[in-house]
Design an enzyme around this catalytic site. Structure first.
Site, PDB file in Angstrom:
ATOM      1  N   GLN A 126       0.905  -1.068  -0.014  1.00  0.00           N
ATOM      2  CA  GLN A 126      -0.007   0.115   0.034  1.00  0.00           C
ATOM      3  C   GLN A 126       0.771   1.426  -0.133  1.00  0.00           C
ATOM      4  O   GLN A 126       1.786   1.284   0.896  1.00  0.00           O
ATOM      5  CB  GLN A 126      -0.841   0.018   1.287  1.00  0.00           C
ATOM      6  CG  GLN A 126      -1.895   1.086   1.181  1.00  0.00           C
ATOM      7  CD  GLN A 126      -2.730   1.242   2.717  1.00  0.00           C
ATOM      8  OE1 GLN A 126      -2.104   0.802   3.772  1.00  0.00           O
ATOM      9  NE2 GLN A 126      -3.758   1.405   2.507  1.00  0.00           N
ATOM     10  N   SER A 129       0.649   6.293   2.831  1.00  0.00           N
ATOM     11  CA  SER A 129       1.058   7.201   3.969  1.00  0.00           C
ATOM     12  C   SER A 129       2.210   7.842   3.511  1.00  0.00           C
ATOM     13  O   SER A 129       3.061   7.395   2.401  1.00  0.00           O
ATOM     14  CB  SER A 129       1.658   6.257   5.211  1.00  0.00           C
ATOM     15  OG  SER A 129       0.621   5.829   5.671  1.00  0.00           O
ATOM     16  N   GLU A 244     -11.354  -1.606   5.366  1.00  0.00           N
ATOM     17  CA  GLU A 244     -10.235  -1.883   6.052  1.00  0.00           C
ATOM     18  C   GLU A 244     -10.928  -2.041   7.637  1.00  0.00           C
ATOM     19  O   GLU A 244     -10.293  -2.972   8.354  1.00  0.00           O
ATOM     20  CB  GLU A 244      -9.293  -0.850   5.942  1.00  0.00           C
ATOM     21  CG  GLU A 244      -8.022  -1.193   6.718  1.00  0.00           C
ATOM     22  CD  GLU A 244      -6.866  -0.065   6.789  1.00  0.00           C
ATOM     23  OE1 GLU A 244      -7.265   1.085   6.383  1.00  0.00           O
ATOM     24  OE2 GLU A 244      -5.728  -0.346   7.098  1.00  0.00           O
ATOM     25  N   SER A 383      -5.800   6.252  13.331  1.00  0.00           N
ATOM     26  CA  SER A 383      -5.430   5.749  14.715  1.00  0.00           C
ATOM     27  C   SER A 383      -6.464   5.880  15.834  1.00  0.00           C
ATOM     28  O   SER A 383      -7.575   6.554  15.379  1.00  0.00           O
ATOM     29  CB  SER A 383      -4.351   7.114  15.197  1.00  0.00           C
ATOM     30  OG  SER A 383      -4.822   8.317  15.038  1.00  0.00           O
TER      31      SER A 383
END
Lengths: 398, 376
Positions: A126, A129, A244, A383
């Site tokens: 992936q 980020s 996800e 998060s």
């Protein structure tokens, strides 16, 4: 109100359990139970066995190789995988890029990528980020500039999990820097063998290598690898992140860890019995078991309530508490190990990933690295702070 | 798996909600709880009219024949509105004991009176120094005893014992078993000492001195008591969920409305994230309340299941009550504003039939008996 599974669901569960415990090699499940999974082979072997049976990607559309299961059946499938120590399937393939291509890809992309993605012939990683855009994903800067039939990609991605085994990477790239930051993003598939890509390992506090930085320097990507329309990447990213979050609570997995904690505590002797007789430890276990039960019932409420296909904002609760409970279970195991958790390897630096040949049991030597590794679960996949933000906005209207 | 309310249950919820919403806002609530009775006979009558008082009793006895799920639905609304009417203390708990143990004539007579609202019972069971889970009749010299049908002893913390016309009294028999007795409040040798609770309810200490009583059924009543107490725990869990849910609503409304430093409080992440944690605790509590209720609806009165639910409810209730006050600031401390009353009620519930520590201790004691806990 009914908190029991139907006889049909129970027999579905038994069939899966029989299959998992007979078709998946015992040594793979044992390694997984003991936290010593072999990368990437155990995941590849497992995926291909499940795919053969048609249950590697049940959440995909049926025409892409998925199953027409109810939400409860999906739940049972996930739970039985965990309870029988079947290794987790590669989330990048099964949970992320596969469903994206199935929903947003064109026919050529579906034909080219879906079978290979399902069977793990292609290992995806992936590229979301970036160093300057942590939880603020939309701030990403990696540029893709159209040049004829190609995009030219420049920039840097980070926290690319298991990228060292990957063949391809799915990326969010900025294709229009002059609009609102969410509006100028596209979703691009890139072959990692393309010139100009460099992957560098990031070593983590547990001593392991699981994430990477990926650098892109004038990487030329065929425009046919764009999924969906140019600048529609944010819609796709939201779809992917929604997928996800389902199953990320990992209740079944944490159950196996608490069961293991109990077994181990019962084997450790103290001056007054076993560690499981110690009210402080027993009480911690009982408390965690109960919190996990409360989460499990909550998960079932979300699962059953999601039969209309709409994402339930309460799933943020599952990610939030599920990740915290995974961490608390790992912390408990580390504390049960106690001082025996101190050794992790022989004195030779080359042995750094082994265990020391001393009396401290192997599980104890693995316990703190695992505990440290699991600090990640409240950080990745949105998060805990991001999950609270979602609850504030989507549920409480704050 | 099914978590939604049935059509009838949803209708019941709406009916009770509208009755209690009309009856109580914080001012009316304070006015009513400041009276000597502490609750409203008018509201009581309306609860009787819509069948709530007879909810848990069999239709043959004049009740509604509803089950634990319906009781939970009603208790959730009582919790949300803080209605002080003693459904649990005066009707459900003592009435269920009668329903389980009495002969046909007595049962029918009592249930009929309870359902119509004419009768108020109270369960005189707790004895001094006897903390849950040992809340049974003591076996030492301090125990309430029954000798040839007369009761002697002191029962403490009798929920709404101040207004009961009849007590259901537990007493230690000469052979060591536990018997249940019906004792009219005006019988000879009964002394009632009423008190108020911190959550504005009422109770009493009741002393029996050679008081004649009528034995309910034969044999040891311990099992009946245990099961009725588990049902009461389930009802309290549901009430707490209603109270927590409303306390959270009040808090989020306040965070949106109240401005500090020129902006709404909800814009401060330090506060909004704590509101998210309150939500998590409310939902976990709702799940465990549902878990216990569904277990009772299946006829499974397992004390471990009850402890699991009550542990979560005590934890969630404490967290939600404390945070609701803190996030309101000073206004949360005032009697004029409802949020503190929710905290008080949640605290009272946490101390009734076992607190978090007691339930955790119970689970801890049997933790080695199962490999893992699972639903379904």
């Amino acid at each position: 109100m009914q908190l029991r599974f139907t006889p049909e669901e129970e027999s579905f569960r038994r069939e899966l359990r029989d299959f998992f415990t007979t078709a998946i090699p015992e040594e793979i499940r044992r390694r997984n139970e003991e936290g010593k999974q072999q990368w990437p082979d155990d995941v590849v072997t497992t995926t291909r066995i499940l795919n053969e049976r048609g249950i590697a990607v049940p959440a995909w559309p049926v025409e892409a190789g998925g199953q027409d299961w109810t939400p409860v059946q999906h739940h049972i499938w996930r739970e039985e995988m965990s309870l029988n120590f079947v290794p987790d399937l590669l989330p990048f393939n099964a949970g992320m890029v596969g469903p994206v291509i199935a929903h947003f890809g064109n026919d050529a992309q579906k034909e080219r990528f879906l079978p290979a993605t399902r069977n793990l012939d292609l290992w995806w990683c992936q590229g979301f980020s970036e160093p300057e855009a942590g939880s603020d994903l939309a701030s990403l800067k990696t540029r893709a500039v159209r040049d004829g039939d190609e995009y030219v990609v420049n920039g840097q991605k980070t926290w690319t999990t298991l990228g060292q085994y990957a063949d391809w990477i799915f990326m969010l790239v900025r294709t229009d820097p002059d609009v609102k930051k969410q509006a100028g993003i596209s979703f691009l598939l890139i072959d990692l063998d393309t010139p100009g890509i460099e992957m560098r390992p990031i070593q983590l506090i547990d001593g392991g290598h699981e994430v990477n930085e990926v650098f892109f320097n004038d990487v030329r990507v065929p425009a046919e690898n764009l999924v969906g329309k140019e600048n529609d990447g944010w819609t796709i990213a939201k779809f992917l992140l929604g997928n996800e979050r389902s199953g990320i609570a990992r209740v079944g997995y944490t159950k196996t860890k608490l069961a293991r904690a109990k077994t181990l505590a019962a084997q450790i002797t103290t001056p007054v019995g076993t560690l499981l007789d110690d009210p402080a430890i027993a009480s911690r276990i009982a408390d965690l078991e109960n919190q996990l039960l409360a989460l499990e019932v909550t998960q079932l409420r979300v699962v059953v309530g999601s039969s209309d296909g709409k994402p339930n904002p309460a799933s943020s609760l599952l990610k939030l508490r599920g990740s915290e409970l995974q961490q608390e279970a790992m912390e408990l195991l580390a504390d049960i190990a106690g001082a025996d958790s101190l050794p992790v390897a022989g004195p030779d630096a080359a042995d750094a990933n082994g265990t020391a040949d001393v009396l401290s049991p192997e599980w104890a030597q693995l316990s703190v690295p695992t505990y440290l590794n699991y600090r990640k679960v409240t950080i990745y996949g949105g998060s805990s702070e991001v999950q609270r933000q979602i609850i504030d906005k989507a549920v409480l209207g704050l | 798996m099914e978590f939604e309310l049935s059509e009838e249950q949803a209708l019941l919820r709406d009916t009770v909600r509208s009755a209690l919403t009309n009856a109580y806002d914080v001012e009316k609530l304070r006015a009513v709880t400041d009276t000597e009775l502490g609750w409203s006979r008018d509201v009581w009558r309306s609860l009787a009219e819509i069948g709530i008082l007879g909810l848990v009793f069999r239709e043959e006895d004049g009740g509604m024949g509803a089950g634990p799920e319906e009781l939970s639905v009603v208790m959730t609304e009582i919790g949300a509105s803080l209605a002080p009417e003693p459904l649990l203390g005066s009707v459900v708990v003592p009435g269920s004991l009668v329903a389980r143990t009495a002969d046909d004539t007595t049962r029918s007579e009592i249930v009929d009176g309870l359902s119509s609202g004419a009768r108020l019972l109270a369960f005189a069971h707790n004895e001094n120094r006897d903390r849950w889970p040992h809340a049974a009749v003591l076996t030492d010299g301090a125990a309430t005893t029954a000798t040839d049908g007369t009761i002697t002893g002191v029962k403490t913390l009798v929920d709404h014992g101040d207004v009961a016309d009849t007590f259901v009294v537990s007493a230690r028999e000469a052979d060591g078993t536990v018997g249940l007795y019906l004792v009219p409040a005006d019988a000879e040798g009964v002394t009632v000492t009423p008190y108020r609770t911190h959550d504005r309810r009422r109770g009493a200490q009741v002393e029996f001195t050679g008081t004649p009583g009528t034995r309910l059924g034969e044999g040891d009543a311990s099992q009946a008591i245990t099961e009725v107490e588990i049902a009461a725990q389930s009802a309290l869990c549901a009430e707490a969920v209603g109270a927590m849910s409303r306390a959270l609503d009040l808090t989020t409304e306040y965070l949106k409305a109240r401005k500090q430093f020129g902006v709404p409080l909800s814009t401060f992440q330090a506060l909004s994230h704590r509101a998210a944690d309150m939500y998590v605790q409310v939902e976990l509590a709702r799940s465990m309340s549902t878990y216990l209720t569904a277990s009772l609806a299946d006829g499974d009165y397992d004390p471990i299941t009850a402890s699991r639910a009550k542990l979560q409810i005590c934890r969630s209730g404490r967290h939600v009550g404390q945070e609701a006050i803190q996030m309101h600031g000073g206004i949360g401390m005032t009697a004029e504003y409802p949020v503190g009353h929710y905290a008080s009620r949640l605290t009272a519930i946490s101390h009734t039939l076992g607190d978090a520590d007691a339930h955790l201790a119970k689970l801890t004691g049997s933790v080695a008996e199962w490999k893992m806990v699972t639903v379904g």
